[in-house]
Each structure stands twice: as C-alpha cells, then as structure tokens.
Motif scaffolding. Structure first.
Motif, PDB file in Angstrom:
ATOM      1  N   VAL A 196     -22.081 -13.808  14.876  1.00 43.57           N
ATOM      2  CA  VAL A 196     -23.084 -15.328  14.609  1.00 43.57           C
ATOM      3  C   VAL A 196     -23.090 -15.294  12.966  1.00 43.57           C
ATOM      4  O   VAL A 196     -22.858 -14.680  11.415  1.00 43.57           O
ATOM      5  N   ASP A 197     -22.449 -16.494  12.277  1.00 41.05           N
ATOM      6  CA  ASP A 197     -22.091 -16.907  11.136  1.00 41.05           C
ATOM      7  C   ASP A 197     -24.595 -17.159  11.073  1.00 41.05           C
ATOM      8  O   ASP A 197     -24.724 -18.395  11.197  1.00 41.05           O
ATOM      9  N   TYR A 198     -24.625 -16.610   9.739  1.00 46.05           N
ATOM     10  CA  TYR A 198     -26.189 -16.886   9.476  1.00 46.05           C
ATOM     11  C   TYR A 198     -26.666 -18.421   8.633  1.00 46.05           C
ATOM     12  O   TYR A 198     -27.498 -19.341   9.040  1.00 46.05           O
ATOM     13  N   THR A 199     -25.538 -19.062   8.317  1.00 46.84           N
ATOM     14  CA  THR A 199     -25.781 -19.849   7.352  1.00 46.84           C
ATOM     15  C   THR A 199     -26.481 -20.881   8.066  1.00 46.84           C
ATOM     16  O   THR A 199     -26.159 -21.304   9.332  1.00 46.84           O
ATOM     17  N   PRO A 200     -27.607 -21.560   7.163  1.00 45.16           N
ATOM     18  CA  PRO A 200     -27.729 -22.659   8.619  1.00 45.16           C
ATOM     19  C   PRO A 200     -28.045 -23.749   7.957  1.00 45.16           C
ATOM     20  O   PRO A 200     -27.294 -24.402   7.347  1.00 45.16           O
ATOM     21  N   THR A 201     -28.161 -24.897   9.449  1.00 45.74           N
ATOM     22  CA  THR A 201     -27.344 -25.962   9.524  1.00 45.74           C
ATOM     23  C   THR A 201     -27.737 -26.646  10.052  1.00 45.74           C
ATOM     24  O   THR A 201     -28.041 -28.019  10.474  1.00 45.74           O
ATOM     25  N   GLY A 202     -29.177 -26.107  10.678  1.00 44.00           N
ATOM     26  CA  GLY A 202     -30.552 -27.265  11.464  1.00 44.00           C
ATOM     27  C   GLY A 202     -30.471 -26.674  12.817  1.00 44.00           C
ATOM     28  O   GLY A 202     -30.655 -26.894  13.525  1.00 44.00           O
ATOM     29  N   GLU A 203     -28.979 -26.749  13.267  1.00 40.16           N
ATOM     30  CA  GLU A 203     -28.726 -26.024  14.863  1.00 40.16           C
ATOM     31  C   GLU A 203     -28.687 -24.755  14.493  1.00 40.16           C
ATOM     32  O   GLU A 203     -28.337 -23.500  13.837  1.00 40.16           O
ATOM     33  N   PRO A 204     -30.093 -24.099  15.542  1.00 38.69           N
ATOM     34  CA  PRO A 204     -29.426 -22.447  15.610  1.00 38.69           C
ATOM     35  C   PRO A 204     -28.448 -21.708  15.848  1.00 38.69           C
ATOM     36  O   PRO A 204     -27.938 -21.810  16.556  1.00 38.69           O
ATOM     37  N   PRO A 205     -28.379 -20.236  15.030  1.00 33.04           N
ATOM     38  CA  PRO A 205     -27.286 -19.801  15.047  1.00 33.04           C
ATOM     39  C   PRO A 205     -26.597 -19.468  16.245  1.00 33.04           C
ATOM     40  O   PRO A 205     -25.242 -18.736  16.678  1.00 33.04           O
ATOM     41  N   LEU A 206     -27.904 -18.773  17.055  1.00 31.53           N
ATOM     42  CA  LEU A 206     -27.239 -17.780  17.904  1.00 31.53           C
ATOM     43  C   LEU A 206     -26.506 -19.518  19.039  1.00 31.53           C
ATOM     44  O   LEU A 206     -26.047 -18.568  19.522  1.00 31.53           O
ATOM     45  N   ALA A 207     -27.076 -20.254  19.095  1.00 29.36           N
ATOM     46  CA  ALA A 207     -25.521 -21.542  19.436  1.00 29.36           C
ATOM     47  C   ALA A 207     -24.453 -20.872  19.002  1.00 29.36           C
ATOM     48  O   ALA A 207     -24.146 -21.124  20.184  1.00 29.36           O
ATOM     49  N   LYS A 208     -24.262 -20.656  17.797  1.00 30.21           N
ATOM     50  CA  LYS A 208     -22.172 -20.446  17.965  1.00 30.21           C
ATOM     51  C   LYS A 208     -21.989 -18.681  18.050  1.00 30.21           C
ATOM     52  O   LYS A 208     -20.958 -18.710  17.966  1.00 30.21           O
ATOM     53  N   SER A 209     -23.093 -18.039  19.162  1.00 32.77           N
ATOM     54  CA  SER A 209     -22.254 -17.252  19.359  1.00 32.77           C
ATOM     55  C   SER A 209     -21.879 -17.092  20.598  1.00 32.77           C
ATOM     56  O   SER A 209     -22.716 -17.474  21.541  1.00 32.77           O
ATOM     57  N   LYS A 210     -20.963 -16.274  20.382  1.00 36.49           N
ATOM     58  CA  LYS A 210     -19.928 -16.133  22.396  1.00 36.49           C
ATOM     59  C   LYS A 210     -20.629 -15.087  22.290  1.00 36.49           C
ATOM     60  O   LYS A 210     -20.265 -15.394  23.830  1.00 36.49           O
ATOM     61  N   GLU A 211     -20.189 -14.326  22.254  1.00 34.09           N
ATOM     62  CA  GLU A 211     -21.283 -12.936  23.099  1.00 34.09           C
ATOM     63  C   GLU A 211     -22.683 -13.270  23.996  1.00 34.09           C
ATOM     64  O   GLU A 211     -21.666 -13.191  24.441  1.00 34.09           O
ATOM     65  N   LEU A 212     -22.958 -13.996  23.321  1.00 29.44           N
ATOM     66  CA  LEU A 212     -24.422 -14.035  24.089  1.00 29.44           C
ATOM     67  C   LEU A 212     -24.028 -15.274  24.784  1.00 29.44           C
ATOM     68  O   LEU A 212     -24.829 -14.978  25.914  1.00 29.44           O
ATOM     69  N   LYS A 213     -23.268 -16.484  24.714  1.00 33.93           N
ATOM     70  CA  LYS A 213     -22.966 -16.783  26.485  1.00 33.93           C
ATOM     71  C   LYS A 213     -22.265 -16.028  27.285  1.00 33.93           C
ATOM     72  O   LYS A 213     -22.344 -16.324  28.592  1.00 33.93           O
ATOM     73  N   GLU A 214     -21.069 -15.412  26.564  1.00 33.59           N
ATOM     74  CA  GLU A 214     -20.532 -14.743  27.978  1.00 33.59           C
ATOM     75  C   GLU A 214     -21.314 -13.321  28.839  1.00 33.59           C
ATOM     76  O   GLU A 214     -21.142 -13.163  30.150  1.00 33.59           O
ATOM     77  N   ARG A 215     -22.090 -12.598  27.923  1.00 30.68           N
ATOM     78  CA  ARG A 215     -23.516 -11.928  28.704  1.00 30.68           C
ATOM     79  C   ARG A 215     -24.108 -12.800  28.924  1.00 30.68           C
ATOM     80  O   ARG A 215     -24.786 -12.282  30.471  1.00 30.68           O
ATOM     81  N   THR A 216     -24.420 -14.192  28.796  1.00 25.04           N
ATOM     82  CA  THR A 216     -25.457 -14.126  29.826  1.00 25.04           C
ATOM     83  C   THR A 216     -24.196 -15.513  31.077  1.00 25.04           C
ATOM     84  O   THR A 216     -25.319 -14.712  31.935  1.00 25.04           O
ATOM     85  N   GLU A 217     -23.021 -15.599  30.674  1.00 26.95           N
ATOM     86  CA  GLU A 217     -22.968 -16.092  32.490  1.00 26.95           C
ATOM     87  C   GLU A 217     -22.216 -15.071  33.288  1.00 26.95           C
ATOM     88  O   GLU A 217     -22.472 -14.718  34.886  1.00 26.95           O
TER      89      GLU A 217
END
Length: 953
Positions: A606-627
RNA sequence: GCUCGGGUGGCGGAAUUGGUAUACGCGCAACACUUAAAAUGUUGUCCGCAAUGCGGAUACGGGUUCGACUCCCGUCCCGAGCACCA
C-alpha cells in the motif's frame, strides 16, 4: 577494592541489578502463588514514539513504587507493560522517511524497552503486548465482529468531523472546543460519509449508574457523569396543523426536563437536521427559504455554532403550526440552530418566560412570553407565618440611581422599599403609601410589576419564620419633592434613606427577594428555577416537582431519560490501524469475518500517502484475498479502526498474552480481573476510561469476563512541568532529558526525586527542580556512607533506643502513606530517620528494615546493600515489609504544648502513664506558666493525652 | 453559565483529620575545611518590633470552639473539565 566501595557508584550498581533481575526473572509473575493474593497494578501503556521522556518516568517508575510496595506486603503482583502502537505518527513518519510503519514501530519499541529497563521497574516483560501484533489485533477484530453480530457496530451516513490535514475522520472527543483538531490543529470541516459507529449509547445508563458503586476518586466519577450527561424529563407530542386546518399523523416530539412549564410553551423549535422538515415540506409555504437557512446552518463550523454570545438565528415555518397539548392553542413552529439535532428528539418546546435561550429567541422574533411559574426565593422553613407584601423599586430619572433603605450591616444592609399589604389593599396603592411613609418622596409614576413571588425568611427581630407572597413594583420619580416626615426619633436612627447606583445596588442588595426584584426589573433576568404553577389551569398552585409527572400524564406524554453521550464513530480512513473485519457480498451487504479467518491482516502493498481515499482501497492483495476466501464479487472494508478500540481491552490480554484460542483464559481472567489499581493521565477520563468500561461491559454481557467493571481503583496522576513551571515542550526549550540525568545521577535518584516532588494521588503540576534532584542524590550518598562506615565496617551489636524509636516511627509512616500514594511523605520520613540516627548506634537488622522501606522507591541501592549486609541470596523484593511496635511508640515521652487561653506558652515532656492530677500540679508550678496564671482564676484545665494541655483563665 | 479541584514561607510541599502551623527538600546567609573554587560539614532562615521577650500570620470577612490550615456562612482569586444538552 574497599576504596571503590566507599564511593556510591550508581552506574555499576544499577546495571548489575537490572541485569540480575532480568536473568533471574525476579519480576516474572505466575498466574497464582499458593497463599498469596493476586494484585493487578496497571499503568496506561505508551505510544512507542521512540523517545522516553520525564512524563514516562513519572508514569511508570512511580507507579512501580506502588507495585513493589504491594509485593513487599506479600501479594502476588502483576505489573505488565505493552505498547499502544497503531496510530498516525508511525504512518506520518513512514511517509516522511519512506520506511515501513511496521519497521518504524518495532525499532521504537526496542529502543523504548531498553530505556524502560533503566527504570528498574518490576515489569513482567514476558507478558509484553503490542496492539500492532496480528496475534493481538486478531482479538480486537473478534470483539468488533461480536459487536457487529449484536447490532452494536453499524454503518450509517453521518456528518462527521473531517480533519483536512491528517485527512481523516475524528471522533467528537478529538475535536477541541474551538473547532480545531486535537492532534493536527487544523480547523475541522464537516463531511457527509458512510461511517462505522459503536452503539455506546446502549450502555449509557449502565456506564452512568455503575459509577456509583466504584471506589474511584469522586472527581473522576463526576467528570464521567458530566460527560455522559444523564437527564430525566418528559417526551411530549405536539400535534401539527396546516393553514387549512388539516391535522397530520406526524407529531412534533419534544424532550423537556420541565414539563411543568408546558402551559407556557408559546412556540416550538426544530433542529435543522430534523427529518420532519422534509416530511412537511409540501405544506411549508416558505420551504425554499427554510432550506436555505438549513444549508447555512450546516455549513457553519463548530466554532460558530457553539459560540454562546452568538445572536440567535432561525426561521418560522409558514403554513404549518403546532398545538400546545395542554392549552390547545395554536403556536408557531421554527427551525433554529440553537436546537441540536443529535440530542433528545431534535426539537424543543420553547418556554421563553422560564428559559434563557428561549427568552433570547422570543425577544428577537417578538414572540409571546407567558409566565407559568411563580418564583420561590429563600429556603422554606418550619412553622411559617404567612403574610402578603410589596417590594417597590424606585428609580431616580436624573441619574438612574435606585432609592434604597440602608438598615445597616446587622439588619441586612441595603434593601428596596418594602411593606405589608393591608386587608383588601391594592398593591400599587400600598406601594405608594409605603414609599411616601418611608422615604418622603411623593411624586412618582408606576411602570410595572412582577408576578407573585413566594419568599421564605426568618424575621430575627420577631423571632418567627415567615413566608410572604410578595409583588415587586417598579416606579420612577417625577421629581425630588419630599414631604416632611414625622418619624419618631428612635425610628429615625434605625435606617437611612439613600440613592445608590445600579452597580452598587446589584452588589449590596443581598436579600434574595429584593435582589430578585432588582434583577428582574433592571437586568431583565428571568426565573428558570422550580416554583409554584400559575396560568396552568387545574395545575395552578402545585409545585414544579409535583406538576412534572401530572402534566406529562395529562397530555399523554412519557417520562424518559436522555443522555448527552453519542455513538462512537470508529472508522478511520488511514492505513496504520486495525483493519475493520468486515467484507461485503456482491449486493453490498456487510458480513463479519469469521473467527477462523482472523486475524484479518493489514496488507503490505500500500502507498500510504493520504489522498482522502482510504489507503487500503489501493491494496490488490486485500482484494484478491477477499475474493479468494469469500467468493467472486466480494469486497473488503477498507477502513481501519480508531486506536481507542485497541486500548479498550488490552488489560485483559496481559493476563494470557500468548493465548491463540481466546482473548485470555477464563479462569486466569477471574483470578486477576478487576484490575486492582489503574494509574493514568487525567486526559483519558472521558475517552479511554469510558470506552474501556463500555468494552468491558460488553465482554461481560457475552460471558468473556465476569465482572461488570474493569477497574477497582483509578488514579489520575499529575504532570511534571519544566523548570519554568510551563509544560515541557521543545519550542520552550525546557525539556528535561531523563537519560542524561540517569547517566549522571542514577535511576534511583530520579525515582526518588519524582516520588518526593509532591503527592502522587493529586493531579497537580510539579515543576522539575534540578537542585532538588541533587538534594535527593545527597540523601542516597548519605545512606551509602552510613552503610559502608557503620554497618559494614564497624557494625553495632544493638541499636540505640533512639534508633529503635525512629525505625518504628518510619515503618508506621510507610504503612500509612505507601498505600495512600503519598510517596513524598514516606521519602521525607526516610530522610528524617537518617537525620535523627546519623550519630546513633544501628544494628544490621534495623538497617535492613530501613532498606526494605526504601526499596520500592530506590530499588537498586537497596538491593545492593541488602545483598552485602544480609546473609541470604534472596532478593530484597522477596522480603516482607516489617511491622512496627506500637508499644514502643506509645511509651515514649512526648513533648506537648501548653496553651493558655488558646495560645501556646510553654511545652512539657509527658509520658502516657502520668496522671492528670500530678501533671496539673507540675504545670502550675512552672515559672513560665505561673507568670500567666498568677492572680487569675483557672476556669478549665483540659488535658488531651499525647496532644495538648489547655488552660482557660 | 454548569460541574469539580485548590489558595500555607523566596520555591516544591508537611500538619496524626479539631490539638505546639510551616516536617522534609530546595534556595538563601554565616562559619569550618581549602592557596582558591567546587564538593562536604556545622549553624541559622515565616513576618514585625524597643528582639532570651511580645505581637501578628495558613487568600479575605464573619461564626462555632478551651483550641480552627482543618468545621459552618459570605467574598475574592487560581486551575481542570463541560458548554445553546432543552
């Protein structure tokens, strides 16, 4: 060799024992020890900032004194430590230095651990926890899923506090009163997003009521009560009508603590957030303007909205009106932002005659003000005589001064003009008569009068209690002409007629009735207390207390309890936190992650730089893990949890910190919980302390723990400020670095100094005094020299009587003050002991007693000397704190003072056994007493053994 | 505004809970040791005065008591928390 020992070398001693304690596991705490009670000492765990400051020393090393004392009292003491390691600083440091927050945190924990070892604390390091450890947050997540399954964790659209600098949502508690963020200092914005909440409000009643059973300092309990804000009142329904006289099914539900004032409700106010406005929008003819008002109200920042001096704003809803359920009168409906959406029902009935805010609003919008409560002044008393009277306020038009009668200090000072009402007399006529009679002024005009006031007082001159029904009247002089007064001479001296300024009147008119009337006319003060009902139909004459429930029943309302406490918003749009253990099915419905898939780990990609969007939304691993686990189309929640959740249950994990099946073994929990003593900062009173009570109650409800409260006792400790008395801060340049002082003077010196600086059980602020530390160091050196020269080299067989007395005194004091956390006076007593016995004979045994008393505060030097002097290989911390011999203290001759007429004139040594008779004779023979008693009669001779002798002439 | 603390020497603070106010430490002063300084030790240190004595002092003003820092009433000041909470 001998030469070296003569010098007190703190460095060698401290390092030696810190190592030995660690190697021997001296402070490892078993789950239980046969024949010993468990005692759980807890201190709030630190955030691993990487740098230990004096505040940490004050928190951990001084609390350790208490833990060690309990151990010397024969308890099996648990004193654990860990790290509250999630949170923004790690993430910000990671962004700034391009490191991994996990690495940053681990390094900090390591270095802080090293610094903390230097304190010589009795921490059981084997139980250490870090909230960032997946083996820990597995259970944080598990608790969250349990709450979710019981409807206590829920998501809803909400206007939240948004920190534009840290780019995250803040809890109400993290917003400062001035509307800035507690952490970043940025001006907090309003933002509408879908938010996770914990339903702490479901526990409000229990969190409030159970405080009563806790043996905590009452200020902490009061502050929590204040925060939870319980109020008992009524929910009442107001019917709604439109201009065509149609009724609606919807009603305006209001909450009020004053249903007794219902007959005085002359309008109703809705909060801008109130849903009813949308429901009624068709019928509201000025709906566009209303919407505009709501928009501006919403856009307002916290600062503007909470400013008290602020002018009241609002808008009337045209086309609809409400029906006062008591009077059946039609009254207007307003929207105004002085009514809060989040409290009560989001709408209020306005009683301008008896509520400050409603009054200010009614004045501005020119709304009717109806009095329904007759004031009561003074305290009701027994056997009251009833009277009727008037009180007249007379103003001088030339300078605005008030005509007053000054009765002199003894008789009540300045008053207005008062008098009794004669049978059948009109109050205005009565007032006119009294003014002329008492002051002589004869030309004035009538301006206004008050409602009836019930006044209770004691007429001292007549020696009776009175209740008078009074009316206040307001007059203005038209000129200063006077008639000749024919008062009797003695009456003339009794009082003085004078004009006084309004400022002076406000201060000097102290009588509650006269004061009330003055304020009513001059300062437009309204009456908001309980009183007697008037203008309220069949309820007239009842007291407010009597009328509350009766009127509520009359209009089919319901008595109810409301709280200020609101649900806890817990979602954070940042990276470094416990992931919310929720996944969404393809329809978008949330599901808790089952226990077998916990911990639901924080993704690393994950790239931590805050953009206002939660950083975890950018994680591919998390998405894949969930599916992979839940199936195609399933998506993860991408928010993390407020760190206050991590710390809401940590004290349970210490009990069994490596358990992978449950939070902690149930049997072990019941051996240790509740925490016996919890030491922490005052700033956590309404945050952490309340949250963790809530968690504990929840865990108790689901059978994890079996007490309803987590902490038996709580201490809010004070602060150490800089040498200048200001809070330590880099910008002020007044930061004390503990490492440097420990290096130079030693850990024991710092510990002892912090113990000595002030009472630990009072949350004051104690400035660091560099000279004071040196003074404490001198004391330790003195102990060292004494041990070397007099106990080790030239030991005495026996202690002198003086030493025996002093050591018993000291032990008694230690037993009294250690458990009370008054470490400052224990240290003072140890110093006194040394001063008194420096030149006395002292035996090894008695010196060891002294060392044991010293050891909680200065563990290293005590352990070293104990090791040299005693013949055992045991640690001093396996000794028992000695008992004292009350008989030795009692038999001692005491020097007590002799008072003559309350003044100390002499002193005398008395032993307990001496009889009063002999003593009296002896004393009266003393020259310094004789001097005073000669030719005088002794009226009383008081002898309080051990305390004082008092002679009254 | 509401709730809760608190006010004692130059400073941090004691005072057995109504019984010799100012323990203990710091600071300050003098003296001793030293060529000197530091360190150390000794003594003194609430204020006033005509000073071995007397008077006054625990924010201020009253009260209760033989006796009040302590309890009661009123006033002032400082700190903490909450704050348009109906």
């Amino acid at each position: 060799m001998q030469e070296n020992n003569k010098e007190y070398n703190h460095k060698n001693i401290e390092q030696k024992w810190q190592k030995a304690w660690q190697e021997n596991k001296t402070f490892k705490t078993p789950d239980s020890i046969e024949g010993k009670d468990n005692f759980y000492t807890l201190v709030e765990f630190p955030y691993p900032s990487g740098d230990l400051h004096v505040g940490h020393w004050y928190a951990f090393a001084v609390t350790d004194i208490y833990a060690k004392y309990q151990r010397l009292m024969g308890k099996n003491v648990l004193f654990p430590i860990g790290f509250d390691a999630f949170g923004l600083p790690a993430e910000n440091a990671a962004i700034k230095n391009k490191v991994n927050p996990d690495d940053w945190t681990r390094q900090n924990i390591e270095s802080m651990k090293k610094q903390m070892v230097a304190m010589g604390n009795s921490f059981d390091w084997d139980r250490m926890i870090a909230t960032t450890d997946p083996r820990y947050y597995k259970w944080t997540q598990w608790i969250f899923t349990q709450m979710f399954e019981r409807g206590l964790a829920y998501k809803k659209k909400a206007t939240v506090n948004w920190d534009p600098v840290d780019k995250t949502v803040l809890a109400n508690e993290q917003v400062m009163p001035d509307g800035t963020a507690e952490r970043s200092g940025a001006v907090v914005e309003k933002k509408e997003i879908d938010q996770w909440f914990l339903k702490i409000t479901d526990y409000a009643e229990r969190l409030y009521d159970d405080l009563d059973e806790l043996d905590w300092p009452s200020q902490i309990k009061d502050q929590q009560k204040n925060w939870i804000g319980k109020s008992y009142g009524a929910e009442l329904n107001f019917d709604i009508k439109d201009s065509a006289d149609n009724s609606f099914e919807e009603k305006i539900k209001v909450f009020t603590t004053r249903p007794d004032t219902l007959f005085g409700a002359t309008y109703v106010v809705l909060a801008p957030e109130n849903e009813l406005i949308n429901t009624l929008s068709d019928k509201i003819s000025n709906i566009n303007e209303v919407k505009k008002y709501i928009e501006t109200a919403r856009a307002k920042t916290e600062i503007e909205r909470t400013k008290i001096e602020k002018e009241k704003t609002g808008i009337k809803l045209d086309g609809v009106s409400a029906i006062n359920p008591a009077t059946k009168e039609e009254i207007p409906i307003f929207v105004a932002d002085y009514v809060l959406g989040g409290y009560g029902t989001g709408s209020v009935m306005a009683v301008p005659a008896h509520d400050e805010r409603d009054y200010a609003f009614a004045k501005k919008f020119d709304l009717p003000i109806k009095y329904v409560i007759e004031p009561i002044t003074g305290e009701p008393q027994e056997d009251e005589e009833k009277r009727q009277s008037i009180v007249a306020l007379v103003e001088n038009p030339e300078n605005g001064e008030i005509l007053s009668i000054n009765w002199g200090e003894k008789l009540g000072g300045n008053l207005l003009i008062g008098g009794g009402l004669k049978e059948g007399e009109d109050p205005i006529e009565c007032a006119k008569r009294e003014i002329i009679e008492e002051t002589g002024y004869k030309n004035f005009e009538y301006i206004g009068k008050t409602e009836l006031i019930h006044h209770h007082y004691r007429a001292h001159s007549k020696n009776v209690n009175r209740e008078i029904d009074a009316i206040g009247l307001y007059f203005r002089l038209t000129n200063l002409e006077k008639i000749e007064q024919n008062l009797e001479d003695d009456e003339k001296d009794k009082f003085k007629v004078e004009f006084i300024s309004k400022e002076k009147a406000e201060k000097n008119i102290k009588d509650p009735l006269h004061n009330y009337i003055f304020n009513k006319f001059i300062n437009e003060k309204i009456y908001t207390d309980n009183g007697f009902l008037t203008n309220s139909g069949e309820f007239n004459g009842l007291t407010s207390q009597e009328a509350k429930e009766k009127i509520t029943e009359f209009v089919s309302g319901e008595m109810k309890t409301t709280f200020k406490l609101r649900d806890w918003s817990v979602g954070r749009q940042r990276y470094w936190g416990t992931p919310v253990p929720i996944v969404y099915d393809p329809e978008g419905k949330p599901h808790p992650i089952p226990k077998e898939n916990l911990p639901w780990t924080l993704p690393a990609d994950v790239d931590y730089t805050p953009t206002g969007e939660p950083p975890l939304a950018k994680s591919k691993e998390l998405k894949e893990r969930t599916e992979e686990i839940f199936g195609k189309g399933w998506t993860p929640e991408v928010e993390t949890l407020d760190t206050f959740i991590d710390s809401s249950w940590y004290f349970l994990r210490y009990i069994d910190s490596n358990n992978s099946d449950t939070i902690a073994d149930k049997d072990k929990l019941s051996q240790w919980i509740p925490v016996d003593f919890y030491s922490g900062g005052a700033e956590h009173t309404t945050l952490h302390l309340l949250y963790s009570r809530f968690f504990h109650k929840f865990l108790s409800d689901i059978g994890i723990v079996d007490t309803k409260e987590p902490y038996k006792n709580r201490l809010n400790r004070g602060l150490i400020s800089g040498t200048d008395g200001n809070k330590m801060s880099k910008s002020k340049g007044n930061v004390i670095n503990p490492d440097e002082i420990v290096e130079r003077l030693g850990s024991d010196t710092v510990r002892l100094y912090l113990a000595f600086i002030g009472p630990y059980n009072e949350p004051g602020s104690y400035p660091w005094d560099p000279n004071g530390v040196v003074g404490v160091r001198r004391f330790l050196e003195k102990i060292w020299r004494l041990a070397q020269n007099r106990v080790i080299e030239n030991p005495s067989e026996k202690s002198s009587d003086k030493t025996i007395l002093e050591i018993n005194k000291l032990i008694k004091k230690a037993h009294e003050d250690y458990p009370e956390l008054k470490f400052n006076t224990v240290v003072a007593s140890m110093m006194s002991f040394l001063n008194a016995t420096e030149k006395e004979e002292i035996s090894k045994e008695d010196f060891i007693k002294f060392l044991i008393v010293l050891s909680p505060a200065a563990p290293h030097i005590s352990e070293e000397l104990f090791n040299i002097i005693s013949n055992t290989q045991e640690t001093i911390f396996d000794q028992k704190i000695p008992d004292f011999d009350e008989a030795i203290l009692q038999n001692q001759e005491k020097i007590i003072g002799i008072q003559i007429n309350g003044k100390v004139r002499a002193e005398i040594a008395v032993s307990e056994s001496e009889s009063e008779e002999i003593l009296k004779e002896k004393i009266l023979e003393m020259p310094e007493i004789k001097k005073w008693t000669e030719d005088k009669e002794i009226r009383k001779f008081i002898y309080i053994p051990g305390r004082i002798i008092s002679i009254v002439l």
